[in-house]
Design a protein around this motif. Structure first.
Motif, PDB file in Angstrom:
ATOM      1  N   LYS A 182     -78.418  12.927 -16.722  1.00 42.78           N
ATOM      2  CA  LYS A 182     -77.080  12.382 -17.003  1.00 42.78           C
ATOM      3  C   LYS A 182     -77.017  10.849 -16.835  1.00 42.78           C
ATOM      4  CE  LYS A 182     -74.925  11.290 -12.814  1.00 42.78           C
ATOM      5  NZ  LYS A 182     -75.788  11.312 -11.763  1.00 42.78           N
ATOM      6  N   ASP A 231     -77.362  16.207 -13.508  1.00 41.24           N
ATOM      7  CA  ASP A 231     -78.045  15.034 -12.973  1.00 41.24           C
ATOM      8  C   ASP A 231     -79.553  15.167 -13.201  1.00 41.24           C
ATOM      9  OD1 ASP A 231     -77.894  12.590 -11.215  1.00 41.24           O
ATOM     10  OD2 ASP A 231     -79.256  13.826 -10.027  1.00 41.24           O
ATOM     11  N   MET A 232     -80.095  16.345 -12.887  1.00 44.88           N
ATOM     12  CA  MET A 232     -81.532  16.571 -13.052  1.00 44.88           C
ATOM     13  C   MET A 232     -81.924  16.586 -14.531  1.00 44.88           C
ATOM     14  SD  MET A 232     -82.669  19.162 -10.010  1.00 44.88           S
ATOM     15  CE  MET A 232     -81.930  20.651 -10.611  1.00 44.88           C
ATOM     16  N   ARG A 266     -71.431  14.961 -13.565  1.00 51.15           N
ATOM     17  CA  ARG A 266     -72.352  14.243 -12.677  1.00 51.15           C
ATOM     18  C   ARG A 266     -72.991  15.183 -11.658  1.00 51.15           C
ATOM     19  NH1 ARG A 266     -67.843  10.839  -9.291  1.00 51.15           N
ATOM     20  NH2 ARG A 266     -66.453  12.578  -8.943  1.00 51.15           N
ATOM     21  N   THR A 267     -72.706  16.471 -11.731  1.00 52.73           N
ATOM     22  CA  THR A 267     -73.199  17.379 -10.697  1.00 52.73           C
ATOM     23  C   THR A 267     -74.681  17.692 -10.910  1.00 52.73           C
ATOM     24  OG1 THR A 267     -70.937  18.133 -10.505  1.00 52.73           O
ATOM     25  CG2 THR A 267     -72.558  19.447  -9.380  1.00 52.73           C
ATOM     26  N   ILE A 268     -75.294  18.295  -9.898  1.00 52.56           N
ATOM     27  CA  ILE A 268     -76.747  18.281  -9.737  1.00 52.56           C
ATOM     28  C   ILE A 268     -77.553  18.724 -10.968  1.00 52.56           C
ATOM     29  CG2 ILE A 268     -76.842  20.557  -8.597  1.00 52.56           C
ATOM     30  CD1 ILE A 268     -78.882  17.503  -7.515  1.00 52.56           C
ATOM     31  N   SER A 269     -77.168  19.843 -11.617  1.00 51.83           N
ATOM     32  CA  SER A 269     -77.999  20.321 -12.720  1.00 51.83           C
ATOM     33  C   SER A 269     -77.977  19.349 -13.892  1.00 51.83           C
ATOM     34  CB  SER A 269     -77.539  21.713 -13.174  1.00 51.83           C
ATOM     35  OG  SER A 269     -77.680  22.617 -12.102  1.00 51.83           O
ATOM     36  N   ASN A 290     -66.764  16.556 -12.199  1.00 52.93           N
ATOM     37  CA  ASN A 290     -67.600  17.447 -11.397  1.00 52.93           C
ATOM     38  C   ASN A 290     -67.897  18.691 -12.216  1.00 52.93           C
ATOM     39  OD1 ASN A 290     -67.797  15.743  -9.201  1.00 52.93           O
ATOM     40  ND2 ASN A 290     -65.810  16.431  -8.397  1.00 52.93           N
ATOM     41  N   CYS A 291     -68.871  19.458 -11.741  1.00 52.92           N
ATOM     42  CA  CYS A 291     -69.457  20.584 -12.491  1.00 52.92           C
ATOM     43  C   CYS A 291     -68.530  21.187 -13.543  1.00 52.92           C
ATOM     44  CB  CYS A 291     -69.905  21.678 -11.536  1.00 52.92           C
ATOM     45  SG  CYS A 291     -70.864  22.956 -12.376  1.00 52.92           S
ATOM     46  N   MET A 292     -68.996  21.189 -14.799  1.00 53.50           N
ATOM     47  CA  MET A 292     -68.173  21.667 -15.904  1.00 53.50           C
ATOM     48  C   MET A 292     -68.528  23.079 -16.348  1.00 53.50           C
ATOM     49  SD  MET A 292     -67.407  18.219 -18.027  1.00 53.50           S
ATOM     50  CE  MET A 292     -68.819  18.276 -19.052  1.00 53.50           C
TER      51      MET A 292
END
Lengths: 397, 160
Positions: free
Chosen positions: B93, B89-90, B84-87, B123-125
């Motif tokens: 996701k 998300d953009m 679900r982290t920003i990159s 969170n960020c993988m």
């Protein structure tokens, strides 16, 4: 399933397995530490502590047992270069760890690998087994009598804060990953109370490279305070996301040209805990003395709403805060609430100022790097994009 | 019935203590292996491992509840974790998340009634250049689109 991430020439490709280890074992541990110091390399995980100094401190401790730990808990949003290093140049990392073991007088190395990278484990174990066969690990390593350095892998269980070295050590000891008070620093009292050296995956790979190419070569690249080359993880609104090698000190503009990100609105440098740099400041240098980063670069195009970005980061920190200290535990929740008020157009100027003060308090009063750096993105977005985030039309939810 | 389950848990844990040792630093490797074998780290398992390592059960609970890859809740055979982290998300996701919920008939944090799939946020993988990223147990999927979700789920439906 996973695709190639490498986007330009990476120096690690020129270095053969064990080449750096062999070179480093030719000289005394003291001379080896001097080489590391002279190269000027600073921790590639992001904090930027001078590596040579860390090695010297740990070497100076007298103890029957010392540990070398490779921090492979790569959790900072937007960074993935350590994954790429393990996928392509795992031998260089293990060479670097063995060199560290030789330099500080340790015979045990531990790779703390994040749970999300479990798919890398089999390959890494195979690599370690190969190295034992070639006597690059284990008893009388490389024929050096009494040098018995070996490495094992310890899996993480999913916690961003364990990238902080004392939290990582707590996790290794079977506890909650809560950062310790310092001093004592791990160099004096780390894993199981013994002197412990913790370095990032990339740092170890560079040490092996420096042993082959020389500390002068490394020192000659980058800037005076931030020497050498660095891997960058590029994601977001760019044409070619992936891993790039650039010299330290590269400007944001130059970097955007290389990766196909011209015309960006802002760039997040250093991940969620880093700084949001607006286009007006794209001439700034990516270096410890200007905008520091462990390599995470996230590019935001003109269409992106920076309050969405701030909200995403604060949701991350609210979730990942370990909860032991109040500024971080409560502060991140309060900042997140504030961003949601801003999004709804319901935040007064007075309250926004209060939130900024709270953010500054968190930077000073939090116990570890997580809480100290979690307000950075919020503060930089409020500072540079006040006009955009302020007094929005109330939206029907 | 209940007793035999407890005995089985105890046997399992004793085996893991033999493998990893009875020191405190063996706790997390023991819990990780137990999770892989059993899915859920039950209250009884936490109590039993505490006894074996001679620590307080609350210490074990503190550890299990701290880490996102250890869970005291029952988990499906296949745990789906969507970044679900920003990159990611953009990269879209949210649409993938909706499709997963629709196809599985559950929301994030839940397990399907047949006990096969659990759905969780992560969170960020560390695959930010290839988002949206998703883990199913240890298998990584990159550039996941809503159209691909069905295909991925089907590939697991045929497995035990």
């Amino acid at each position: 399933m996973i695709q190639e991430s490498i986007r330009n020439q990476i120096t690690f490709s020129q270095i053969a397995a064990a080449e750096g280890l062999k070179a480093g074992l030719q000289i005394t541990p003291e001379a080896l530490i001097d080489q590391v110091r002279e190269s000027g390399i600073r921790g590639r995980g992001g904090a930027g502590f001078p590596t040579g100094l860390k090695w010297a401190f740990t070497a100076a401790e007298k103890s029957d047992k010392k540990y070398v730990i490779c921090n492979a808990d790569e959790g900072e949003p937007g960074t993935f270069k350590d994954r790429v290093i393990f996928e392509n140049w795992a031998d260089l990392v293990f060479d670097g760890m063995a060199l560290a073991g030789y330099a500080i007088g340790a015979d045990e190395g531990i790779v703390y690998l994040r749970a999300e990278y479990t798919f890398l484990r089999e390959k890494l174990e195979k690599c370690l087994a190969e190295r034992r066969k070639k006597v690059l690990l284990g008893e009388n390593c490389l024929g050096m009598k009494g040098f018995n350095f070996d490495i094992h892998i310890h899996m993480g269980s999913g916690a961003y804060v364990c990238g902080e070295e004392t939290a990582l050590i707590e996790a290794l000891e079977g506890k909650r990953g809560e950062a310790r008070n310092r001093p004592p620093f791990p160099a004096a009292s780390g894993y199981l109370g013994k002197p412990t050296l913790v370095n990032n995956v990339e740092t170890f790979a560079w040490i092996a490279t420096i042993m082959v190419k020389g500390s002068d070569w490394f020192r000659g690249l980058g800037t005076e305070k931030s020497s050498g080359l660095k891997l960058f993880s590029i994601s977001g609104d760019v044409e070619s996301p992936g891993v790039y090698e650039f010299p330290m000190g590269i400007s944001v503009n130059q970097l955007l040209t290389e990766v196909g990100g011209r015309g960006a609105k802002a760039v997040q440098i250093g991940g969620a805990s880093g700084t949001c740099v607006p286009s007006a400041e794209f001439d700034r240098a990516i270096a410890y003395e200007d905008v520091a980063t462990g390599g995470s670069i996230i590019v935001f195009g003109q269409q992106r709403d920076l309050l969405d970005v701030a909200e995403n980061f604060l949701e991350f920190f609210e979730d990942e805060s370990c909860g032991q200290c109040t500024p971080c535990r409560i502060g991140n929740s309060k900042l997140l609430e504030g961003v949601r008020l801003l999004k709804k157009g319901e935040c007064s100027a007075k309250y926004l100022n209060e939130l900024c003060k709270l953010a500054e308090t968190m930077q000073i009063a939090s116990k570890c790097g997580l809480g100290q750096s979690s307000p950075n993105a919020f503060l930089s977005i409020v500072k540079h994009f006040r006009k955009e985030i302020f007094n929005r039309e109330p939206v029907a939810v | 019935m209940l007793i035999s389950q407890h005995e089985q848990t105890l046997d399992q844990l004793q085996g893991l203590v033999e493998k990893h040792g009875d020191q405190r630093n063996a706790l997390i490797p023991i819990l990780q292996d137990f999770r892989d074998q059993s899915g859920q780290i039950t209250d009884y398992a936490m109590q039993a491992v505490a006894n074996l390592l001679k620590i307080e059960p609350s210490e074990v609970y503190g550890v299990v509840s701290f880490y996102s890859f250890l869970s005291e809740r029952p988990q499906g055979n296949f745990v789906i974790r969507l970044c679900r982290t920003i990159s990611c998300d953009m990269a879209g996701k949210q649409a993938v998340a909706r499709q997963l919920e629709n196809d599985l008939g559950i929301t994030f944090g839940e397990t399907t009634k047949d006990g096969r799939f659990s759905l969780e946020w992560a969170n960020c993988m560390g695959v930010c250049d290839q988002g949206p990223a998703m883990l199913v147990n240890e298998t990584l999927y990159t550039k996941v689109s809503p159209e691909k979700v069905g295909e991925i789920l089907d590939s697991f439906k045929s497995r035990a």
